[in-house]
Design an enzyme around this catalytic site. Sequence first.
Site, PDB file in Angstrom:
ATOM      1  N   GLY A 439     -24.645   7.818 -12.096  1.00 11.02           N
ATOM      2  CA  GLY A 439     -25.699   6.832 -12.289  1.00 11.02           C
ATOM      3  C   GLY A 439     -26.643   7.308 -13.359  1.00 11.02           C
ATOM      4  N   GLY A 444     -33.449   9.074 -15.503  1.00  9.98           N
ATOM      5  CA  GLY A 444     -32.663  10.228 -15.922  1.00  9.98           C
ATOM      6  C   GLY A 444     -31.197   9.977 -15.624  1.00  9.98           C
ATOM      7  N   THR A 445     -30.456  11.016 -15.428  1.00 10.21           N
ATOM      8  CA  THR A 445     -29.019  10.887 -15.197  1.00 10.21           C
ATOM      9  C   THR A 445     -28.656  11.617 -13.911  1.00 10.21           C
ATOM     10  OG1 THR A 445     -28.783  11.015 -17.576  1.00 10.21           O
ATOM     11  CG2 THR A 445     -26.763  11.167 -16.301  1.00 10.21           C
ATOM     12  N   LYS A 460     -29.680  15.469 -10.205  1.00  7.03           N
ATOM     13  CA  LYS A 460     -30.433  14.541 -11.055  1.00  7.03           C
ATOM     14  C   LYS A 460     -31.139  15.309 -12.148  1.00  7.03           C
ATOM     15  CE  LYS A 460     -34.267  12.139 -10.010  1.00  7.03           C
ATOM     16  NZ  LYS A 460     -35.076  11.104  -9.311  1.00  7.03           N
ATOM     17  N   ASP A 556     -41.409   2.807  -5.608  1.00  6.36           N
ATOM     18  CA  ASP A 556     -40.282   2.228  -6.336  1.00  6.36           C
ATOM     19  C   ASP A 556     -39.195   1.776  -5.358  1.00  6.36           C
ATOM     20  OD1 ASP A 556     -39.021   1.310  -8.554  1.00  6.36           O
ATOM     21  OD2 ASP A 556     -38.285   3.276  -9.242  1.00  6.36           O
TER      22      ASP A 556
END
Length: 766
Positions: A439, A444-445, A460, A556
């Site tokens: 993802g 970020g990644t 992450k 979030d």
Amino acid sequence: MASWQGMQLKLQPIIMMLVQVQVVVVVILSFSAATKAAAPTEADLKNHGCVNHCGNLSIPYPFGAKENCYLSEDFFINCSDSQPYYGDLHVTYISLDEGEVGIMNYISHDCYDLFGTPLQSNFYPWLFTANFPISSTKNKFTTIGCDTYGYLQIFDNNSFAFATGCVSSCMNMSYVPDDGSCSGIGCCQTSIPKQLSYIEVDAGSYNNHTDVSDFNPCSYAFVVEEAAFNFSKTYIQNFTEDMVPLVLDWGILDNETCDEAKRNLTSYACGDHSDCYKAEIGHGYLCKCSKGYKGNAYLSDGCKDIDECADPNLNQCVEESKCLNTPGNYTCSCPKRYHGDGKIDGTRCTADRVLVLQIVIGIAIGVLTVLVSSSWLYWIFNKRKHMKLKEKFFKQNGGLMLKQQLSRLERSTQEVVKIFTLEELKRATNNYDDNRIVGSGGFGTVYRGILADNTTVAIKKSQIMNQSQIGQFINEVVVLSQINHRNVVKLLGCCLETQVPLLVYEFITNGTLFEHIHNHFKVSLSWENRLRIAAETAGVLSYLHSAASIPIIHRDVKSTNILLDDNYTAKVSDFGASRLVPLDQDQLATVMQGTLGYLDPEYMLTNQLTEKSDVYSFGVVLVELITGKKVLSFDKPEKERSLARYFLSCMKNERLLHVTDEQIEIEGIVEELTEVANIAKRCLIVKGEERPTMKEVAMELEGLINKKMKKHPWVKIDLNGEESEHLLGGKLSGFELDCTTSCSNTTTTGYDSVRAHMMLPMDGGR
Ligand SMILES: *[C@@H]1O[C@H](CO)[C@@H](O)[C@H](O)[C@H]1NC(C)=O
Ligand SMILES: *[C@@H]1O[C@H](CO)[C@@H](O)[C@H](O)[C@H]1NC(C)=O
Ligand SMILES: *[C@@H]1O[C@H](CO)[C@@H](O)[C@H](O)[C@H]1NC(C)=O
Ligand SMILES: *[C@@H]1O[C@H](CO)[C@@H](O)[C@H](O)[C@H]1NC(C)=O
Ligand SMILES: *[C@@H]1O[C@H](CO)[C@@H](O)[C@H](O)[C@H]1NC(C)=O
Ligand SMILES: *[C@@H]1O[C@H](CO)[C@@H](O)[C@H](O)[C@H]1NC(C)=O
Ligand SMILES: *[C@@H]1O[C@H](CO)[C@@H](O)[C@H](O)[C@H]1NC(C)=O
Ligand SMILES: *[C@@H]1O[C@H](CO)[C@@H](O)[C@H](O)[C@H]1NC(C)=O
Ligand SMILES: *[C@@H]1O[C@H](CO)[C@@H](O)[C@H](O)[C@H]1NC(C)=O
Ligand SMILES: *[C@@H]1O[C@H](CO)[C@@H](O)[C@H](O)[C@H]1NC(C)=O
Ligand SMILES: *[C@@H]1O[C@H](CO)[C@@H](O)[C@H](O)[C@H]1NC(C)=O
Ligand SMILES: *[C@@H]1O[C@H](CO)[C@@H](O)[C@H](O)[C@H]1NC(C)=O
């Protein structure tokens, strides 16, 4: 004897001088009978109390002045008067090397007055030298005078054997040469035969010196060591010497040759390191130290090794070579990597060709070493730089602060958050392989990583962090590590050595709620699962808001942040935007963060962050669960773009079932659906204060589930429930138009199209 001699002279004065009678002379060599062992040592002589001097004269063995100090009686030197005597003869020197003994000899003279009257004559002109004959090579028979003859008689065993002589006549002094040469005028010399040991010397005059009386009164005759006698013209007139030096030969008296003598070691007189030579005396031999030795060859330890190296004149070694003394010899060795014998008249020392090669190799190795070591230094330097960078990042990312915080916690929680090293995570993600990405987005990644113990984790990689956020980041890590809730994605650890921190979570297998709602997988979510997911999510948020030690606002909440495991258990993730709310504050002014579509419109206006923002976002998620629609759809007419607004308008117009997800089997659940929709509606109230708390929402959803559980066993599905009848109202067809009629009034500012396009900058803030 004198008369006999005189008669002879008178009878045949001249003839006798010219005739040389050769007689075979047998020299009797008398041997000391004393048995003699091999040559003595220096110590032996010392033990016998031998002195090796007599007066100023040194007396070397085989000569000696005391008993046991000489080889045989022949070598006895009488030193009783502190003057060395060999028999009657005064010894002046003894030479071992030459085999000579120097003695003083009388002179025979015959003098007249001016009238020819004889003046004085000496009566001891004879000489007996026993076993040591007069050296025939070193001595000369000499006469001095101008009316003179000299007469040498040789006796053998006391009887006359033969004679020789020399005559000198000159009329006046002017004929006598001034240069001191004894050439027959005023002075006459002649050789003597070998092996003489008993002689008589007579000097005489033919005319009683009457013709030469004015300048030459005397005639002289004697045997003298040639080298020691220099004639002088004045001797014609006045010669005052009493005695002249004479040389005798000597040797070891042995009737054997050297080779024979060597065979009998008990009688062989030569010591170690010596050689045997034939002596001048006829039968007999001499000893000399071998080459490379010096000393007394007649002592067994007399010949000492010469240290040729100590005296540059004795060795031939070239300067650069090293001289090494050996017994009897020496060697010259060239320095390393040189060859040759090292000798001046030899091949000297020359550099090996190998040396050149070695120098070349040496230089090559040197250069290589420099290269290797410099590259090694470079590597070390780089590594250190790298380490420093890592350290810097560690500090920058609050590693120290984190460690400090963690150390304050209980030990058990310390173990919960592990600080991973960069290498561990690099290995786990196969160096951040693109295939491992599960993802990515503004946050970020996320990579799938496999740790050394084969556990699968999600790693992450955050966006670059603002320095000021570090404290909060640390707090979040610490707090999240303390949250141990089954519906929260567990934080396993982090890595702070990179410029951006890396977070390690448990790996949740079954994707995000978003993916399940929007049919990324073939199987769609059942209503039961949706309900349970909603309840679980609400429970987590409620827990965060109240149950946790410090209230946490997630900030979030959205379907992509709710992960599902194999059993569709909800796992709330991504606390990257979360804020800790200090207990004395119920609202917080922050930079706006969140995702468009889920964002609390009140918060957008006021920037005041409260727990109710999460409630709003959760409301949107509920709507998503009910409708299966995306929160923002830019391809739809403006009224339908915001799902929340669209949903509210539908609810207002009691068109719920029109927006319900077609995947949900509505039969029997309309009541529940309606209740959930109502909860969602309340959550979406613009005024935060009027929204329910997460706790209320969670309890209501839990209640629904419990009710359903109780109801389920015996009530199948209530298809014809009153409420659902009422809600359905047969208005399915008019859904689209009716839903949107009063939408514009219910929402406050916020979700206009301009705002919608601002998604990226707002989302990318963390
Ligand atoms: C010994 O030598 C010294 C000087 O070397 C000399 O004065 C002395 O007269 C010598 N003695 C004899 C006995 O020759
Ligand atoms: C040594 O010479 C002295 C006289 O100078 C003499 O009296 C003595 O007997 C001699 N010694 C030997 C052992 O011949
Ligand atoms: C030397 O003389 C002695 C006696 O004077 C005599 O006995 C001997 O045989 C002689 N030797 C020779 C070789 O003539
Ligand atoms: C030596 O003899 C020569 C010739 O007989 C004569 O001329 C000379 O004067 C003599 N000299 C002396 C010093 O008598
Ligand atoms: C020399 O002297 C001796 C004795 O004094 C004498 O008999 C002789 O005749 C002399 N000779 C001459 C040549 O004068
Ligand atoms: C002989 O020489 C000695 C010294 O050498 C000297 O004393 C003497 O007076 C000389 N005699 C004559 C006659 O010249
Ligand atoms: C010396 O040797 C010769 C021959 O070798 C021999 O005839 C003679 O008798 C020997 N003399 C002595 C004294 O040994
Ligand atoms: C060696 O010499 C010793 C002493 O001179 C003598 O007694 C002995 O017989 C000799 N031996 C031989 C084998 O000639
Ligand atoms: C010393 O050694 C050299 C060789 O190094 C050799 O030629 C010579 O003969 C030796 N000298 C002696 C006395 O052994
Ligand atoms: C991890 O799994 C691999 C194969 O999948 C296995 O070879 C290895 O031994 C496992 N390591 C551990 C620590 O379980
Ligand atoms: C999710 O879980 C279900 C049931 O365990 C399974 O059939 C499905 O393959 C899973 N999906 C993913 C993406 O893991
Ligand atoms: C899913 O449920 C089964 C049965 O209750 C359980 O054994 C399994 O561990 C659960 N899986 C996860 C990932 O929780």
